[in-house]
Design a protein around this motif. Structure first.
Motif, PDB file in Angstrom:
ATOM      1  N   ALA A 101       0.297  -1.149  -0.197  1.00  6.40           N
ATOM      2  CA  ALA A 101      -0.203  -0.338  -0.084  1.00  6.40           C
ATOM      3  C   ALA A 101       0.894   1.361   0.049  1.00  6.40           C
ATOM      4  O   ALA A 101       0.700   2.067  -0.637  1.00  6.40           O
ATOM      5  CB  ALA A 101      -0.733  -0.007   1.147  1.00  6.40           C
ATOM      6  N   ALA A 102       1.973   1.333   0.543  1.00  5.98           N
ATOM      7  CA  ALA A 102       2.681   2.581   0.441  1.00  5.98           C
ATOM      8  C   ALA A 102       3.230   2.639  -0.706  1.00  5.98           C
ATOM      9  O   ALA A 102       4.114   3.881  -1.127  1.00  5.98           O
ATOM     10  CB  ALA A 102       4.061   2.066   1.314  1.00  5.98           C
ATOM     11  N   GLY A 103       3.222   1.705  -1.861  1.00  6.20           N
ATOM     12  CA  GLY A 103       3.528   1.869  -3.092  1.00  6.20           C
ATOM     13  C   GLY A 103       2.008   2.859  -3.915  1.00  6.20           C
ATOM     14  O   GLY A 103       2.280   3.475  -5.346  1.00  6.20           O
ATOM     15  N   LEU A 104       1.263   3.137  -3.073  1.00  4.22           N
ATOM     16  CA  LEU A 104       0.192   3.655  -3.529  1.00  4.22           C
ATOM     17  C   LEU A 104       0.144   5.236  -2.196  1.00  4.22           C
ATOM     18  O   LEU A 104      -1.484   5.776  -3.891  1.00  4.22           O
ATOM     19  CB  LEU A 104      -1.005   2.295  -3.499  1.00  4.22           C
ATOM     20  N   ARG A 105      -0.029   5.222  -1.577  1.00  3.77           N
ATOM     21  CA  ARG A 105      -0.382   6.337  -1.588  1.00  3.77           C
ATOM     22  C   ARG A 105       0.739   6.491  -0.371  1.00  3.77           C
ATOM     23  O   ARG A 105       1.907   5.677   0.505  1.00  3.77           O
ATOM     24  CB  ARG A 105      -1.679   6.145   0.380  1.00  3.77           C
ATOM     25  N   GLY A 106       0.380   7.727   0.678  1.00  2.57           N
ATOM     26  CA  GLY A 106       1.245   8.342   1.600  1.00  2.57           C
ATOM     27  C   GLY A 106       1.688   8.136   2.937  1.00  2.57           C
ATOM     28  O   GLY A 106       2.111   8.406   3.499  1.00  2.57           O
TER      29      GLY A 106
END
Length: 267
Positions: free
Chosen positions: A159-164
């Protein structure tokens, strides 16, 4: 039978996969998502190289595959080191006769540090393992896939690849880098039989613990919403998505990043 039990069955794993006899490398396969992924590939008839830093974990996965009648070998070492990367690829090609699928799954968490609080050691370790190691292994695997005219490369982006708001600065940057690698690979090599995709897991029961300072700025901002889901995923559910993206059932999917997070990224 639970959903996790179904995903462990040979009948499910074989369904439309086209993976029988394929040579597969799975990194981080000594535990968690990586182990579940290696087992599902083996159930689908693939031959699996188990790569992990943890010798006992890697050997345990190999023994479990062999117990179920599959074929597996293991390579132990730090995949951010070129010598280990070369050993992984050479072993797969030598033992399996080729390398058809690469699953870049191995990774670590950061300390949820905000950028101003991220030290050199945390940054360099997280980026080296989460981004540089998959780059090195993919670069080493590509010549063999290109020579064969086919290959599937799948990454665990997170998920860290899609959101901050799913990790600290280091992990967020590294996982966004993985998304960039996926898209670049898809564009550069789509005319040569190579596909690249990724999954973006949400909270998953892998046994990984968070080493964070709850008083620091980063954890204080993102901590309460870190797991925004009614249910924690089984590793087998993440593995099913990885195996699907590598299979013939996904042969027209290229450059995609698939959230497997119970809708977390949709909120």
């Amino acid at each position: 039978m639970t959903a996790a039990d179904l995903l462990r069955t040979k009948e499910y794993a074989m369904r439309g996969s086209g993976l029988e006899g394929r040579g597969v490398v799975v990194t981080g396969a000594g535990s968690g998502i990586g182990r579940a992924t290696a087992l599902q590939f083996a159930l689908a008839g693939a031959e699996v190289l188990v790569a992990d830093l943890d010798r006992a974990g890697a050997e345990g996965t190999v023994k479990e595959i062999e117990h179920d009648g599959g074929r597996a070998v293991r390579v132990v070492g730090d995949l951010s080191e070129q010598a280990v990367v070369d050993e992984v690829v050479a072993t797969a090609v030598d033992v399996f006769g080729g390398l058809d699928v690469l699953v870049n799954n191995a990774g670590i968490l950061d300390r949820m540090s905000a950028l101003a609080d991220t030290g050199d050691t945390e940054w360099e370790r997280v980026v080296r393992i989460n981004l540089t190691a998959p780059f090195l292994l993919t670069r080493a695997a590509l010549p063999h896939m290109l020579a064969a005219g086919r290959g599937a490369i799948v990454f665990t982006a997170g998920a860290a690849g899609l959101r901050g708001s799913a990790a600290g600065a280091a992990c967020t940057a590294a996982k966004h880098g993985i998304v960039g690698l996926v898209k670049s690979l898809a564009v550069m090599y789509r005319g040569q039989g190579i596909r690249a995709n990724a999954i973006a897991p949400g909270a998953t029961a892998t046994g990984i613990t968070y080493d964070v300072d709850a008083r620091a700025h980063g954890p204080g901002v993102i901590g309460p919403g870190l797991v925004d889901s009614d249910r924690i995923a089984f590793p087998e559910e993440q593995a099913a998505a990885l195996v699907f993206l590598a299979s013939d059932a996904a042969r027209h999917i290229n450059g995609a990043v698939l959230p497997v997070d119970d809708g977390w990224c949709a909120v």
